[in-house]
Design a protein around this motif. Structure first.
Motif, PDB file in Angstrom:
ATOM      1  N   LEU A  10      36.810   7.449 -18.919  1.00 18.90           N
ATOM      2  CA  LEU A  10      35.991   7.617 -17.719  1.00 18.90           C
ATOM      3  C   LEU A  10      36.805   7.977 -16.482  1.00 18.90           C
ATOM      4  CD1 LEU A  10      33.447   4.711 -18.202  1.00 18.90           C
ATOM      5  CD2 LEU A  10      33.068   7.160 -18.537  1.00 18.90           C
ATOM      6  N   ARG A  11      38.098   7.729 -16.515  1.00 18.69           N
ATOM      7  CA  ARG A  11      38.961   8.076 -15.377  1.00 18.69           C
ATOM      8  C   ARG A  11      39.188   9.585 -15.273  1.00 18.69           C
ATOM      9  NH1 ARG A  11      43.326   3.267 -16.015  1.00 18.69           N
ATOM     10  NH2 ARG A  11      42.050   1.664 -15.041  1.00 18.69           N
ATOM     11  N   ASP A  12      39.029  10.303 -16.350  1.00 20.51           N
ATOM     12  CA  ASP A  12      39.252  11.749 -16.376  1.00 20.51           C
ATOM     13  C   ASP A  12      37.985  12.466 -15.914  1.00 20.51           C
ATOM     14  OD1 ASP A  12      39.419  14.487 -17.261  1.00 20.51           O
ATOM     15  OD2 ASP A  12      41.095  13.874 -18.526  1.00 20.51           O
ATOM     16  N   ALA A  13      38.109  13.309 -14.897  1.00 16.17           N
ATOM     17  CA  ALA A  13      36.950  13.992 -14.312  1.00 16.17           C
ATOM     18  C   ALA A  13      36.243  14.903 -15.321  1.00 16.17           C
ATOM     19  CB  ALA A  13      37.384  14.807 -13.101  1.00 16.17           C
ATOM     20  N   GLU A  14      37.008  15.561 -16.181  1.00 17.50           N
ATOM     21  CA  GLU A  14      36.408  16.446 -17.180  1.00 17.50           C
ATOM     22  C   GLU A  14      35.533  15.652 -18.154  1.00 17.50           C
ATOM     23  OE1 GLU A  14      37.857  19.404 -20.766  1.00 17.50           O
ATOM     24  OE2 GLU A  14      39.193  19.052 -19.076  1.00 17.50           O
ATOM     25  N   TYR A  15      36.021  14.514 -18.572  1.00 22.51           N
ATOM     26  CA  TYR A  15      35.254  13.665 -19.482  1.00 22.51           C
ATOM     27  C   TYR A  15      34.001  13.116 -18.800  1.00 22.51           C
ATOM     28  CZ  TYR A  15      39.309  13.656 -22.624  1.00 22.51           C
ATOM     29  OH  TYR A  15      40.321  14.006 -23.462  1.00 22.51           O
ATOM     30  N   ARG A  16      34.150  12.747 -17.526  1.00 22.91           N
ATOM     31  CA  ARG A  16      32.982  12.247 -16.787  1.00 22.91           C
ATOM     32  C   ARG A  16      31.919  13.319 -16.688  1.00 22.91           C
ATOM     33  NH1 ARG A  16      36.720   9.950 -13.215  1.00 22.91           N
ATOM     34  NH2 ARG A  16      36.321  11.633 -11.748  1.00 22.91           N
ATOM     35  N   LEU A  52      19.063  15.103 -31.512  1.00 22.59           N
ATOM     36  CA  LEU A  52      20.285  15.804 -31.124  1.00 22.59           C
ATOM     37  C   LEU A  52      21.508  15.400 -31.934  1.00 22.59           C
ATOM     38  CD1 LEU A  52      19.917  16.146 -27.278  1.00 22.59           C
ATOM     39  CD2 LEU A  52      19.298  17.747 -29.091  1.00 22.59           C
ATOM     40  N   THR A  53      21.439  14.288 -32.611  1.00 22.01           N
ATOM     41  CA  THR A  53      22.539  13.930 -33.511  1.00 22.01           C
ATOM     42  C   THR A  53      22.274  14.436 -34.922  1.00 22.01           C
ATOM     43  OG1 THR A  53      21.557  11.748 -33.905  1.00 22.01           O
ATOM     44  CG2 THR A  53      23.267  11.887 -32.206  1.00 22.01           C
ATOM     45  N   PHE A  85      30.379  16.098 -27.048  1.00 17.65           N
ATOM     46  CA  PHE A  85      30.640  14.774 -26.488  1.00 17.65           C
ATOM     47  C   PHE A  85      31.199  13.828 -27.555  1.00 17.65           C
ATOM     48  CE2 PHE A  85      29.198  10.434 -25.581  1.00 17.65           C
ATOM     49  CZ  PHE A  85      29.875  10.216 -24.399  1.00 17.65           C
ATOM     50  N   VAL A  86      30.553  13.756 -28.695  1.00 17.85           N
ATOM     51  CA  VAL A  86      30.999  12.870 -29.777  1.00 17.85           C
ATOM     52  C   VAL A  86      32.402  13.263 -30.234  1.00 17.85           C
ATOM     53  CG1 VAL A  86      30.563  12.170 -32.166  1.00 17.85           C
ATOM     54  CG2 VAL A  86      28.674  12.267 -30.536  1.00 17.85           C
ATOM     55  N   ASN A  87      32.646  14.549 -30.407  1.00 20.74           N
ATOM     56  CA  ASN A  87      33.959  15.039 -30.832  1.00 20.74           C
ATOM     57  C   ASN A  87      35.035  14.706 -29.794  1.00 20.74           C
ATOM     58  OD1 ASN A  87      35.707  16.460 -32.604  1.00 20.74           O
ATOM     59  ND2 ASN A  87      35.558  18.246 -31.266  1.00 20.74           N
ATOM     60  N   THR A  88      34.724  14.871 -28.522  1.00 21.63           N
ATOM     61  CA  THR A  88      35.682  14.597 -27.460  1.00 21.63           C
ATOM     62  C   THR A  88      36.031  13.111 -27.404  1.00 21.63           C
ATOM     63  OG1 THR A  88      34.812  16.452 -26.188  1.00 21.63           O
ATOM     64  CG2 THR A  88      36.096  14.831 -24.982  1.00 21.63           C
ATOM     65  N   VAL A  89      35.018  12.254 -27.519  1.00 17.74           N
ATOM     66  CA  VAL A  89      35.276  10.811 -27.519  1.00 17.74           C
ATOM     67  C   VAL A  89      36.155  10.440 -28.721  1.00 17.74           C
ATOM     68  CG1 VAL A  89      34.214   8.527 -27.809  1.00 17.74           C
ATOM     69  CG2 VAL A  89      33.199  10.185 -26.243  1.00 17.74           C
ATOM     70  N   PHE A  90      35.858  10.990 -29.877  1.00 17.94           N
ATOM     71  CA  PHE A  90      36.643  10.713 -31.075  1.00 17.94           C
ATOM     72  C   PHE A  90      38.100  11.137 -30.890  1.00 17.94           C
ATOM     73  CE2 PHE A  90      38.376  12.263 -35.117  1.00 17.94           C
ATOM     74  CZ  PHE A  90      38.381  11.073 -35.839  1.00 17.94           C
ATOM     75  N   HIS A  91      38.314  12.354 -30.398  1.00 19.92           N
ATOM     76  CA  HIS A  91      39.690  12.838 -30.209  1.00 19.92           C
ATOM     77  C   HIS A  91      40.418  12.047 -29.129  1.00 19.92           C
ATOM     78  CE1 HIS A  91      39.793  16.031 -33.084  1.00 19.92           C
ATOM     79  NE2 HIS A  91      38.643  16.518 -32.629  1.00 19.92           N
ATOM     80  N   HIS A  92      39.711  11.666 -28.084  1.00 20.14           N
ATOM     81  CA  HIS A  92      40.331  10.859 -27.037  1.00 20.14           C
ATOM     82  C   HIS A  92      40.751   9.500 -27.599  1.00 20.14           C
ATOM     83  CE1 HIS A  92      41.200   9.430 -23.011  1.00 20.14           C
ATOM     84  NE2 HIS A  92      40.554   8.316 -23.328  1.00 20.14           N
ATOM     85  N   PHE A  93      39.871   8.875 -28.351  1.00 21.11           N
ATOM     86  CA  PHE A  93      40.178   7.579 -28.960  1.00 21.11           C
ATOM     87  C   PHE A  93      41.396   7.693 -29.876  1.00 21.11           C
ATOM     88  CE2 PHE A  93      39.672   4.353 -32.306  1.00 21.11           C
ATOM     89  CZ  PHE A  93      39.635   3.210 -31.522  1.00 21.11           C
TER      90      PHE A  93
END
Length: 105
Positions: A10-16, A52-53, A85-93
Motif C-alpha cells: 500500500l505504500r507504493d503509489a502504483e499499487y495503490r 470477475l474472478t 491486481f491478483v497477479n501483482t499482489v502475488f508477485h509483490h508477496f
C-alpha cells in the motif's frame, strides 16, 4: 509477514492506483446489479467478485436485458483489471518473501 507485505504494497503509489481501480470496478458492478437486478448489496458484490474472478458458480445471473448487456462489457473490462491486481499482489508477496530487506522500505 502477511500484514507487513500488505503495508509495503500500500505504500507504493502504483499499487495503490491498481487497488483503487479494482475497487472502482467492483463497486460499479455492485451498484449496477443492486439497482438493475434488484439484488441485495451483498449479493451484488458477491456476483461481481465471482464473475470477475471467472469462478461463476451460476447461483446468480442477470435476468434483465440491461443486466445481461452490462455483464458482457463488465467482464471484458473488469477481468483484465482483477487478474492484474491478483497477479501483482502475488508477485509483490513473493518478492518480499524472497528479499526480506524490501519489507523495511
Amino acid at each position: 509477514m502477511f500484514f507487513k507485505t500488505i503495508i509495503s504494497f500500500l505504500r507504493d503509489a502504483e499499487y495503490r492506483g491498481l487497488l483503487m481501480t479494482t475497487l472502482v470496478i467492483l463497486g460499479t458492478g455492485t451498484v449496477v446489479y443492486h439497482y438493475v437486478e434488484g439484488w441485495r448489496w451483498l449479493d451484488s458484490l458477491y456476483f461481481s467478485v465471482i464473475t470477475l474472478t471467472t469462478i461463476g458458480y451460476g447461483d446468480f445471473s442477470p435476468q434483465t436485458d440491461f443486466g445481461k448487456i452490462f455483464t458482457l462489457f463488465y467482464i471484458l473490462l473488469g477481468i483484465g483489471i482483477i487478474l492484474t491486481f491478483v497477479n501483482t499482489v502475488f508477485h509483490h508477496f513473493n518478492s518480499v518473501k524472497k528479499n526480506p530487506e524490501k519489507r523495511l522500505k
